[in-house]
Design an enzyme around this catalytic site. Structure first.
Site, PDB file in Angstrom:
ATOM      1  N   GLU A 107      27.361  -0.924 -13.713  1.00 13.52           N
ATOM      2  CA  GLU A 107      27.341  -1.129 -12.382  1.00 13.52           C
ATOM      3  C   GLU A 107      28.134  -2.238 -11.478  1.00 13.52           C
ATOM      4  O   GLU A 107      27.506  -2.778 -10.551  1.00 13.52           O
ATOM      5  CB  GLU A 107      26.169  -0.841 -11.709  1.00 13.52           C
ATOM      6  CG  GLU A 107      25.454   0.679 -11.968  1.00 13.52           C
ATOM      7  CD  GLU A 107      24.038   0.561 -11.297  1.00 13.52           C
ATOM      8  OE1 GLU A 107      23.444  -0.392 -10.457  1.00 13.52           O
ATOM      9  OE2 GLU A 107      23.684   1.808 -10.890  1.00 13.52           O
ATOM     10  N   GLU A 128      22.957   7.480 -15.522  1.00 13.17           N
ATOM     11  CA  GLU A 128      21.593   7.173 -14.994  1.00 13.17           C
ATOM     12  C   GLU A 128      21.200   8.470 -14.063  1.00 13.17           C
ATOM     13  O   GLU A 128      21.513   8.400 -12.900  1.00 13.17           O
ATOM     14  CB  GLU A 128      21.549   5.834 -14.383  1.00 13.17           C
ATOM     15  CG  GLU A 128      21.598   4.719 -15.480  1.00 13.17           C
ATOM     16  CD  GLU A 128      21.387   3.368 -14.649  1.00 13.17           C
ATOM     17  OE1 GLU A 128      20.987   3.230 -13.537  1.00 13.17           O
ATOM     18  OE2 GLU A 128      22.143   2.418 -15.152  1.00 13.17           O
TER      19      GLU A 128
HETATM   20  C1  GLA Z   1      20.649   0.629 -11.561  1.00 13.33           C
HETATM   21  C2  GLA Z   1      21.216  -0.025 -12.766  1.00 13.33           C
HETATM   22  C3  GLA Z   1      20.038   0.009 -13.781  1.00 13.33           C
HETATM   23  C4  GLA Z   1      18.609  -0.170 -13.003  1.00 13.33           C
HETATM   24  C5  GLA Z   1      18.462   0.945 -12.074  1.00 13.33           C
HETATM   25  C6  GLA Z   1      17.071   0.939 -11.565  1.00 13.33           C
HETATM   26  O1  GLA Z   1      21.207   1.959 -11.507  1.00 13.33           O
HETATM   27  O2  GLA Z   1      22.258   0.375 -13.376  1.00 13.33           O
HETATM   28  O3  GLA Z   1      19.955  -0.811 -14.663  1.00 13.33           O
HETATM   29  O4  GLA Z   1      18.711  -1.311 -12.689  1.00 13.33           O
HETATM   30  O5  GLA Z   1      19.607   0.737 -11.292  1.00 13.33           O
HETATM   31  O6  GLA Z   1      17.064  -0.243 -10.460  1.00 13.33           O
END
Ligand code: GLA
Ligand code: ZN
Length: 667
Positions: free
Chosen positions: A142, A303
């Site tokens: 991210e 995700e």
């Molecule tokens: C983000 C990150 C994950 C995790 C989630 C939940 O999307 O990519 O590593 O931290 O949030 O907090």
């Protein structure tokens, strides 16, 4: 490879891994993403590598037929790297150096850190290049998250100077482009230019825009370093990165160019505002459409929400059916694979309450069963429309530059580029008209109707491209504050909308910021005076210069002057909307414009029921999604064949249960 989970073997005893792998296989999981935060475990001290545990985890997964996507762990440099060079800790926009203890405590321009990245990623990539269970890579995690306060350290300052020199060539060019004669800001060398740390009042808007562009380019460059290593070491593996929808610290159009495909992290309960437990479905859809639009290509969800979200405070628990619905939703908008975050809820660390498919106990419960069922239903049909796009007739331009320019000068304190754009998006969404989001660089010609919201900054190539589009029959919607500035964020000395004047057939000699003022318009396209509808934030005061008026302001000294105009240009039409429309007038306007452009809606559906589509090998696959907690009935098209979920069709009447979904084929 269609469904997966984010798995952290380093969080669990090794004896448990085989149990997890079996439970995953039984649920239809074929992919795990691993290792993206495990640098300290893979290299506990400099040069002392330990991939043994990860090899065994990959092997354990492999035995159940599960393939691995590896994350490079560069979002979490271990403490020993920081100790050796504390200068690589980032400096925020108040000049404060941030400390170790979270993640993304890295300055991406720091040469020392780049060396470590190069060294580690090369070793890791070499180690896994021939592992038959490894299929691809996610670079870092991210980008732009946790970089909210962009790094303003000396190394970034120097990199900014180099970036400026590359862009402007000479300092004289920069002075001219930015208008540094204002307030005696004239520079004689690039190394005099400040980074936007606090100054007694406000920085030059041109500097601020270039700073945002620089920060975006820095992230792209940081990613590229790793992409180049992995391409060389692992020529058979794909490379992706997990994007965050409308996040805006880096231009995703640029970031995506180096990737095989993009991935996105979809958390429907994360961005909910105030009383809404879930982001409005139209927002979720818009996010997914933007993700598809980045490369005009199907994508992965890396995700997908799998349980209640929470760090310090928590979201609701997803209601029975919601996790499945959101999985279908991601697929409906172009996901070819869905990876759930995370497999099992963590016992420690910041994300103790960010729930996975399994609860803390590790016992499969309701969420496991629901996701398992969704996977079992979807997996067999996903190949029918793999890679398929919706064939949208409507496009919406999305621009990081315009967004950044409005962040710097919002005009009205509530004006927000994304919200303004979503006002248009929602009108199409409510009518079940598929929409593509695209960049100014992508092809406009395939769209019957193109919305270019808040086209504040213009450059000659873009104006020409829009003119050609309309000349050849395209219908274009421009909105308030268009054509105001050049690409350097300086005002163009022309009567507005400047270079867009002939395209729009209007002149805008004046404008009014509607702060504290209620304004409304009356829609007059039918020749009848309809009810008036509220508008807000801004009013361009328009003189017709060839265009017709479709709506008029109703108040103040410019009452009865045009608020929305329409101009025939070549074979096409340009609309200009001089204000921010409320939902009712938006609906009228979009109904009018779609009708003129002969844009089709898939079907009419009750509020809260979304209908969208993907093109497949043998026709369109139509997704019907009930985002509400009540059952919903609708009439479907008689030509549609049930693919999934509509076994109880009575005639053409489809009844969906709460959060229910169905897929049809339309030939
Ligand atoms: C983000 C990150 C994950 C995790 C989630 C939940 O999307 O990519 O590593 O931290 O949030 O907090
Ligand atoms: Zn820095």
């Amino acid at each position: 490879m269609k469904f997966g989970v984010d798995y952290y073997p380093e969080h669990w005893p090794e004896e448990r891994w085989a149990v997890d792998a079996r439970l995953m296989r039984e649920a239809g999981i074929q992919i795990v993403r691993m290792a993206e935060f495990a640098w300290a475990k893979m290299e506990p001290e400099e040069g002392n590598f330990d991939f043994g545990w990860l090899d065994r985890a990959i092997e354990t997964m492999g035995r159940e037929g599960i393939k691995t996507v590896l994350g490079t762990p560069t979002a979490t440099p271990p403490i020993w790297i920081i100790e050796k060079n504390p200068d690589m800790l980032p400096v925020n926009n108040e000049g404060l150096r941030l400390g170790f203890g979270g993640r993304h405590h890295d300055c991406q321009s720091n040469a020392y850190y780049r060396q470590h990245v190069k060294r580690f990623v090369t070793v890791m990539a070499r180690h896994y290049s021939d592992n038959p269970n490894v299929i691809g890579w996610q670079i870092d995690n991210e980008f732009g998250n946790s970089h909210l306060n962009l790094c303003m350290c000396d190394s970034c300052k120097e990199a900014f100077h180099k970036w400026l020199e590359k862009r402007y060539g000479t300092i004289e060019n920069l002075n001219k482009a930015w208008g540094t004669v204002f307030w005696s800001q004239t520079y004689s060398r690039f190394d005099q230019v400040p980074v936007p740390l606090p100054t007694p009042n406000a920085h030059n808007p041109s500097l601020l825009l270039d700073w945002k562009r620089f920060a975006s380019d820095l992230i792209v460059d940081f990613q590229r370093q790793q992409v180049e290593i992995i391409r060389k070491e692992c020529p058979h593996h794909f490379i992706t990165h997990n994007f965050m929808g409308f996040a805006d610290k880096v231009s995703y159009f640029d970031l995506a160019k180096d990737l095989d495909f993009i991935s996105h992290d979809q958390y429907p309960m994360l961005f909910s505002k105030g009383k809404y437990p879930v982001s409005p479905p139209s927002r979720l859809a818009a996010t997914l459409d933007l993700m598809r639009g980045i490369k005009q290509k199907s994508f992965w969800i890396m995700e997908q929400q799998a349980g209640p979200n929470g760090w310090e405070t928590m979201s609701h628990s997803p209601r029975p059916g919601q996790l499945a619905l959101w999985t279908y939703h991601s697929v409906a908008h172009g996901a070819d694979a869905v990876v759930f975050f995370r497999w099992r809820t963590c016992l420690f660390g910041t994300e103790q309450y960010w729930h996975g498919i399994l609860p803390h106990s590790g016992e499969p419960e309701r969420r496991y069963e629901e996701i398992k069922k969704a996977i079992q239903e979807l997996a067999p049909v996903m190949d029918y429309f793999k890679g398929g796009l919706p064939d949208s007739e409507v496009g919406i331009l999305y621009s990081y530059d315009q967004n950044w320019a409005f962040q710097i000068q919002p005009h009205h304190h509530e004006l927000d580029y994304k919200e303004h754009l979503l006002g248009y998006y929602e009108a199409f969404y409510d009518a079940n008209i598929p929409v593509d989001m695209l960049s100014e660089e992508q092809d406009f010609s395939k769209y019957k109707l193109l919305i270019a919201p808040l086209l504040f900054l213009v450059k000659p190539e873009l104006v020409r491209k829009l003119e050609d589009y309309v000349k050849n029959g395209g219908h274009l919607v421009l909105t308030m504050r268009s054509g105001v500035k050049d690409w350097n964020n300086a005002v163009i000395p022309e009567t507005l909308p400047g270079y867009l004047s002939s395209l729009t057939g209007i002149r805008i000699p004046e404008y009014d910021c509607l702060v504290g003022i209620e304004q409304a318009v009356r829609w007059n396209a039918s020749g009848l005076y309809d009810l008036t509808e509220p508008v807000s934030k801004w009013a361009d005061i328009i003189n017709l210069n060839g265009a017709n008026a479709l709506a008029y302001y109703v108040k103040d000294y410019y009452r009865d002057t045009p608020a929305i105009t329409m101009n025939c240009y070549g074979k096409g039409i340009t609309y200009y909307v001089g204000t921010e429309l409320g939902p009712e007038i938006m609906k009228k306007f979009i109904t009018y414009a779609t009708c003129k452009a002969d844009v089709h809606q898939i079907i009419i559906s009750p509020e809260g029921v979304e209908v969208t589509r993907r093109k497949g090998v043998d026709g369109y696959y139509i997704f019907v999604l009930n985002h509400t907690a009540i059952s919903q009935a609708l009439e479907i098209d008689s030509g549609w064949q049930n693919v999934l979920g509509a076994e109880n069709l009575k005639g053409n009447k489809l009844v969906l249960e709460p959060y229910g979904t169905a897929i049809f084929r339309a030939c």
